[in-house]
Design an enzyme around this catalytic site. Sequence first.
Site, PDB file in Angstrom:
ATOM      1  CG  HIS A 118       4.492  53.325  31.487  1.00 37.47           C
ATOM      2  ND1 HIS A 118       5.690  52.695  31.245  1.00 37.47           N
ATOM      3  CD2 HIS A 118       3.619  52.839  30.587  1.00 37.47           C
ATOM      4  CE1 HIS A 118       5.534  51.851  30.233  1.00 37.47           C
ATOM      5  NE2 HIS A 118       4.290  51.917  29.813  1.00 37.47           N
ATOM      6  CG  ASP A 178       5.143  41.480  31.862  1.00 42.51           C
ATOM      7  OD1 ASP A 178       4.031  41.362  31.326  1.00 42.51           O
ATOM      8  OD2 ASP A 178       6.019  42.244  31.435  1.00 42.51           O
ATOM      9  NE  ARG A 203      -0.454  39.486  26.489  1.00 40.30           N
ATOM     10  CZ  ARG A 203      -0.081  40.714  26.825  1.00 40.30           C
ATOM     11  NH1 ARG A 203       0.823  40.928  27.766  1.00 40.30           N
ATOM     12  NH2 ARG A 203      -0.628  41.752  26.227  1.00 40.30           N
ATOM     13  CB  SER A 215       1.778  43.440  30.680  1.00 35.67           C
ATOM     14  OG  SER A 215       3.067  43.626  30.173  1.00 35.67           O
ATOM     15  CE  LYS A 270       6.095  45.603  31.516  1.00 29.94           C
ATOM     16  NZ  LYS A 270       6.162  45.052  30.174  1.00 29.94           N
TER      17      LYS A 270
HETATM   18  N1  URA Z   1       3.518  46.857  26.705  1.00 27.72           N
HETATM   19  C1  URA Z   1       3.709  46.041  27.751  1.00 27.72           C
HETATM   20  O1  URA Z   1       4.594  46.272  28.569  1.00 27.72           O
HETATM   21  N2  URA Z   1       2.930  44.970  27.898  1.00 27.72           N
HETATM   22  C2  URA Z   1       1.945  44.665  27.030  1.00 27.72           C
HETATM   23  O2  URA Z   1       1.277  43.675  27.231  1.00 27.72           O
HETATM   24  C3  URA Z   1       1.764  45.507  25.920  1.00 27.72           C
HETATM   25  C4  URA Z   1       2.561  46.602  25.788  1.00 27.72           C
END
Ligand code: URA
Length: 433
Positions: free
Chosen positions: A82, A161, A168, A183, A187
């Site tokens: 990632h 999320d 947020r 977060s 994923k």
């Molecule tokens: N990218 C994400 O997937 N989550 C975040 O909180 C910030 C950037």
Amino acid sequence: MRMLDLIAKKRDGGELTEEEINFMIEGYTNGDIPDYQMSAMAMALYFQDMTTEERVALTMAMVASGDEIDLSAISGIKVDKHSTGGVGDTTTLILAPLVASVGVPVAKMSGRGLGHTGGTIDKLESISGFEVELDGDTFNRLVNENKVAVVGQSGNLTPADKKLYALRDVTATVNSIPLIASSIMSKKIASGADAIVLDVKTGSGAFMKDLEDAKALAKAMVGIGNGANRHTIAVISDMNQPLGHAIGNALEVKEAIATLKGKGPEDLTELCLTLGSHMVHLANKANSIEEAREKLESAIESGHALETFKTFIQSQGGDPSVVDDPSQLPTARVKLTVDAQQEGYVSDIVADEIGMAASMLGAGRLTKDSEIDLSVGVILKKKVGDFVKTGEELVEIHANTDTVEDVKEKIRAAYSFTKQPVEKNPLIYDVIE
Ligand code: URA
Ligand code: CA
């Protein structure tokens, strides 16, 4: 249990238990806990931070809020990669066939998403016939047979999320290391990764502009991954300019093909070899990072990495002859030049701004439903450290319109120059394990 008490506990610097975090995330996902309470909690978390145990619990609660991809039918250690931010993520297109060619199973689920260019899925669709919708059995079989398959996102991954990130975004709590780290990691874990290699960008074009902040985010994610029994490492890499030369969908596919042939841009090649070595090592396909790197270098030299790319394209219905003849990829109608209006050494190229320019040409999606133009984009002819004379070509624009004055302006604004030769930043700053 009452959300009110949990907010007060965190406000006063207390540590939430796993049970409390599960209560909060389940309640928020199903609507029992309203946005205003979750907003207050997000702000409390922003100021009070979280312990590693809390971060792991939050991550796993978000994983449990939706579907989890089961990759157990695929043999071997599934390593995912990632990158945080960055413009035009060509590394995935290169790394998938490259590490697969030395035996690492790559079971990649990828999004289209919003951004300066399309996602990996869009880029692959610039190859004629390429099919990104595979059923689960076909996907598993292809990874077992070829070591690589890429499929479009399906299912309902980490709804908690999605909801929390949107909240947020409007409550000034995006920029919190524990919240960003959980977060991102939720994923990756929901997508079925056994091990994770993170590429955390730092510099003018990155989410984390400051090296110390990037390291802190990397440590937070590595702490969560290892705490959740997913072997995780992070590479901190430079984003004071875009990686490689191409930003655009088909243009990046071309650049990926060149890199797999051993003829790619130096920085892109080096980052892929670095990230790839860690992936190969985590997958137990080499005893050391050095051995892993040697394997990848010989896969490029022997043509095996390129063959793997062809097999991958063919087995997903695409026409592999594009690898030998990239001119078959979608091509824009006109090429236009952005020339330098001053003389000097390139000192900085703001990646976001270049990305924006590509997006203005049509390379990216502005809304979920907008169409992207696979053929358009930009090629950087000059990078940081290069000397340019007035009138020399800085960037080549690939466009389907003739009037691109606004795009040219954007590109010129992204470049900075100095009179003195520029000391280049390192490409890799650190590795966090
Ligand atoms: N990218 C994400 O997937 N989550 C975040 O909180 C910030 C950037
Ligand atoms: Ca690129």
